[in-house]
Design a protein around this motif. Structure first.
Motif, PDB file in Angstrom:
ATOM      1  N   ILE A 266     -26.717  19.573  25.968  1.00 53.32           N
ATOM      2  CA  ILE A 266     -26.141  20.411  24.921  1.00 53.32           C
ATOM      3  C   ILE A 266     -24.940  19.679  24.331  1.00 53.32           C
ATOM      4  O   ILE A 266     -24.114  19.139  25.066  1.00 53.32           O
ATOM      5  N   TYR A 267     -24.858  19.675  23.016  1.00 50.46           N
ATOM      6  CA  TYR A 267     -23.705  19.114  22.322  1.00 50.46           C
ATOM      7  C   TYR A 267     -22.953  20.245  21.636  1.00 50.46           C
ATOM      8  O   TYR A 267     -23.566  21.195  21.142  1.00 50.46           O
ATOM      9  N   ALA A 268     -21.634  20.115  21.585  1.00 47.89           N
ATOM     10  CA  ALA A 268     -20.805  21.066  20.853  1.00 47.89           C
ATOM     11  C   ALA A 268     -19.632  20.306  20.256  1.00 47.89           C
ATOM     12  O   ALA A 268     -19.201  19.278  20.790  1.00 47.89           O
ATOM     13  N   VAL A 269     -19.126  20.824  19.155  1.00 47.79           N
ATOM     14  CA  VAL A 269     -18.016  20.191  18.453  1.00 47.79           C
ATOM     15  C   VAL A 269     -16.783  21.081  18.555  1.00 47.79           C
ATOM     16  O   VAL A 269     -16.869  22.291  18.399  1.00 47.79           O
ATOM     17  N   GLY A 270     -15.657  20.458  18.826  1.00 48.61           N
ATOM     18  CA  GLY A 270     -14.379  21.154  18.808  1.00 48.61           C
ATOM     19  C   GLY A 270     -13.432  20.402  17.903  1.00 48.61           C
ATOM     20  O   GLY A 270     -13.602  19.202  17.668  1.00 48.61           O
ATOM     21  N   SER A 271     -12.444  21.114  17.386  1.00 51.18           N
ATOM     22  CA  SER A 271     -11.473  20.452  16.519  1.00 51.18           C
ATOM     23  C   SER A 271     -10.066  20.900  16.886  1.00 51.18           C
ATOM     24  O   SER A 271      -9.874  21.944  17.505  1.00 51.18           O
ATOM     25  N   GLY A 272      -9.100  20.081  16.473  1.00 49.82           N
ATOM     26  CA  GLY A 272      -7.714  20.424  16.731  1.00 49.82           C
ATOM     27  C   GLY A 272      -6.769  19.552  15.945  1.00 49.82           C
ATOM     28  O   GLY A 272      -7.087  18.411  15.621  1.00 49.82           O
ATOM     29  N   LYS A 273      -5.611  20.121  15.627  1.00 48.19           N
ATOM     30  CA  LYS A 273      -4.578  19.356  14.932  1.00 48.19           C
ATOM     31  C   LYS A 273      -3.238  19.706  15.561  1.00 48.19           C
ATOM     32  O   LYS A 273      -2.809  20.851  15.536  1.00 48.19           O
ATOM     33  N   MET A 274      -2.636  18.689  16.145  1.00 45.80           N
ATOM     34  CA  MET A 274      -1.320  18.844  16.769  1.00 45.80           C
ATOM     35  C   MET A 274      -0.380  17.806  16.150  1.00 45.80           C
ATOM     36  O   MET A 274      -0.692  17.234  15.111  1.00 45.80           O
ATOM     37  N   SER A 275       0.723  17.534  16.828  1.00 45.36           N
ATOM     38  CA  SER A 275       1.728  16.628  16.270  1.00 45.36           C
ATOM     39  C   SER A 275       1.313  15.158  16.297  1.00 45.36           C
ATOM     40  O   SER A 275       1.852  14.350  15.551  1.00 45.36           O
ATOM     41  N   ASN A 276       0.345  14.814  17.167  1.00 42.25           N
ATOM     42  CA  ASN A 276      -0.122  13.429  17.202  1.00 42.25           C
ATOM     43  C   ASN A 276      -1.606  13.405  17.565  1.00 42.25           C
ATOM     44  O   ASN A 276      -2.182  14.421  17.976  1.00 42.25           O
ATOM     45  N   THR A 277      -2.218  12.238  17.428  1.00 44.16           N
ATOM     46  CA  THR A 277      -3.655  12.095  17.636  1.00 44.16           C
ATOM     47  C   THR A 277      -4.061  12.395  19.079  1.00 44.16           C
ATOM     48  O   THR A 277      -5.080  13.050  19.313  1.00 44.16           O
ATOM     49  N   VAL A 278      -3.288  11.937  20.036  1.00 45.96           N
ATOM     50  CA  VAL A 278      -3.630  12.157  21.452  1.00 45.96           C
ATOM     51  C   VAL A 278      -3.687  13.652  21.759  1.00 45.96           C
ATOM     52  O   VAL A 278      -4.645  14.145  22.367  1.00 45.96           O
ATOM     53  N   ASN A 279      -2.675  14.388  21.335  1.00 49.36           N
ATOM     54  CA  ASN A 279      -2.659  15.831  21.584  1.00 49.36           C
ATOM     55  C   ASN A 279      -3.744  16.547  20.779  1.00 49.36           C
ATOM     56  O   ASN A 279      -4.344  17.515  21.265  1.00 49.36           O
ATOM     57  N   SER A 280      -3.985  16.086  19.567  1.00 48.08           N
ATOM     58  CA  SER A 280      -5.050  16.672  18.754  1.00 48.08           C
ATOM     59  C   SER A 280      -6.406  16.483  19.425  1.00 48.08           C
ATOM     60  O   SER A 280      -7.246  17.396  19.426  1.00 48.08           O
TER      61      SER A 280
ATOM     62  N   THR B 193     -10.822  20.533  24.343  1.00 48.50           N
ATOM     63  CA  THR B 193     -10.757  21.882  24.929  1.00 48.50           C
ATOM     64  C   THR B 193     -11.571  22.867  24.105  1.00 48.50           C
ATOM     65  O   THR B 193     -12.342  23.676  24.652  1.00 48.50           O
ATOM     66  N   ASN B 194     -11.429  22.794  22.796  1.00 51.87           N
ATOM     67  CA  ASN B 194     -12.206  23.689  21.915  1.00 51.87           C
ATOM     68  C   ASN B 194     -13.697  23.372  21.982  1.00 51.87           C
ATOM     69  O   ASN B 194     -14.533  24.268  21.923  1.00 51.87           O
ATOM     70  N   GLY B 195     -14.024  22.087  22.116  1.00 52.70           N
ATOM     71  CA  GLY B 195     -15.431  21.702  22.269  1.00 52.70           C
ATOM     72  C   GLY B 195     -16.014  22.242  23.562  1.00 52.70           C
ATOM     73  O   GLY B 195     -17.154  22.718  23.595  1.00 52.70           O
ATOM     74  N   ARG B 196     -15.231  22.183  24.643  1.00 56.78           N
ATOM     75  CA  ARG B 196     -15.705  22.748  25.926  1.00 56.78           C
ATOM     76  C   ARG B 196     -15.877  24.263  25.827  1.00 56.78           C
ATOM     77  O   ARG B 196     -16.794  24.829  26.413  1.00 56.78           O
ATOM     78  N   ALA B 197     -14.985  24.922  25.093  1.00 59.90           N
ATOM     79  CA  ALA B 197     -15.124  26.372  24.902  1.00 59.90           C
ATOM     80  C   ALA B 197     -16.422  26.678  24.151  1.00 59.90           C
ATOM     81  O   ALA B 197     -17.135  27.634  24.484  1.00 59.90           O
ATOM     82  N   ASN B 198     -16.742  25.853  23.169  1.00 63.01           N
ATOM     83  CA  ASN B 198     -18.011  26.029  22.451  1.00 63.01           C
ATOM     84  C   ASN B 198     -19.200  25.746  23.364  1.00 63.01           C
ATOM     85  O   ASN B 198     -20.214  26.448  23.305  1.00 63.01           O
ATOM     86  N   LEU B 199     -19.084  24.724  24.215  1.00 59.06           N
ATOM     87  CA  LEU B 199     -20.142  24.451  25.194  1.00 59.06           C
ATOM     88  C   LEU B 199     -20.329  25.648  26.124  1.00 59.06           C
ATOM     89  O   LEU B 199     -21.461  26.018  26.446  1.00 59.06           O
ATOM     90  N   ALA B 200     -19.215  26.244  26.544  1.00 56.64           N
ATOM     91  CA  ALA B 200     -19.292  27.406  27.443  1.00 56.64           C
ATOM     92  C   ALA B 200     -20.046  28.550  26.778  1.00 56.64           C
ATOM     93  O   ALA B 200     -20.928  29.169  27.390  1.00 56.64           O
ATOM     94  N   ARG B 201     -19.717  28.830  25.532  1.00 57.59           N
ATOM     95  CA  ARG B 201     -20.411  29.919  24.812  1.00 57.59           C
ATOM     96  C   ARG B 201     -21.901  29.614  24.670  1.00 57.59           C
ATOM     97  O   ARG B 201     -22.750  30.467  24.907  1.00 57.59           O
ATOM     98  N   MET B 202     -22.203  28.378  24.279  1.00 57.19           N
ATOM     99  CA  MET B 202     -23.608  28.003  24.099  1.00 57.19           C
ATOM    100  C   MET B 202     -24.360  28.055  25.432  1.00 57.19           C
ATOM    101  O   MET B 202     -25.491  28.539  25.503  1.00 57.19           O
ATOM    102  N   THR B 203     -23.720  27.575  26.487  1.00 57.86           N
ATOM    103  CA  THR B 203     -24.348  27.556  27.804  1.00 57.86           C
ATOM    104  C   THR B 203     -24.590  28.968  28.300  1.00 57.86           C
ATOM    105  O   THR B 203     -25.679  29.294  28.788  1.00 57.86           O
ATOM    106  N   GLN B 204     -23.590  29.834  28.179  1.00 54.22           N
ATOM    107  CA  GLN B 204     -23.751  31.223  28.619  1.00 54.22           C
ATOM    108  C   GLN B 204     -24.879  31.911  27.854  1.00 54.22           C
ATOM    109  O   GLN B 204     -25.716  32.581  28.450  1.00 54.22           O
TER     110      GLN B 204
END
Length: 189
Positions: A53-67, A73-84
């Protein structure tokens, strides 16, 4: 045999869930990212695979590493929803095929939610892309081989519970039939 049926049902449910995502991505024009790389198709349409299963997450923080961390994390949350959703679909089909009662199906669904977090430890980031505004997109992947044991363990838990319940019912019937619950001596006629 049970593993093969579950894997097949899981793969079918997964593919059915991903089938409608292509058309939206086809309508979006190509864009260049922060580093000049053209936006990959998976950013909006995800990715399909018969082995996971593939899922995409996105994020924007103060720098690339944190983003990137937020995007993962958001991608894993999407994986969790899809998996459930997929596991619940497989378990519902299994329950309908085997005549499982609704209360047991509810147990299976609760077990699915509880165990999804453990399944996600097998997830990995396969790719990422950053747009010109600094939003990072992460493509997360979860192999089916990480999910199938969880589905099997939920079904196995049910099978143990079912056998125990049937055994208890049979013992209770026998106790009643042979008047073993009553401490007074059985009266003869």
């Amino acid at each position: 045999m049970k593993n093969t049926v579950i894997i097949f049902a899981f793969a079918l449910a997964l593919l059915a869930g991903c089938a409608s995502t292509k058309s939206a991505a086809d309508k979006i024009p190509a864009a260049k990212g922060a580093d000049g790389v053209t936006r990959p198709d998976w950013v909006f349409s995800g990715k399909e695979s018969s082995d996971g299963i593939y899922a995409v997450g996105s994020g924007k923080m103060s720098n690339t590493v944190n983003s990137l961390k937020v995007a993962e994390t958001n991608g894993r949350a999407n994986l969790a929803r899809m998996t459930q959703t997929t596991i619940k679909s497989v378990l519902t089909t299994y329950a309908e095929d085997t005549g499982i009662k609704d209360d047991v199906l509810n147990f299976m669904e609760e077990a699915t939610v509880e165990r999804t977090a453990a399944v996600l430890t097998g997830s990995t980031r396969k790719d990422y892309w950053q747009d010109q505004d600094g939003v990072v997109y992460a493509l997360m992947y979860l192999p089916l081989k990480a999910v199938v044991p969880t589905v099997n363990s939920i079904i196995d838990d049910y099978a143990v519970d079912k056998k125990t319940k049937i055994t208890e019912e049979k013992v209770a019937e026998a106790l009643e039939k042979y008047n073993l619950l009553n401490t007074a001596p059985a009266q003869s006629e």
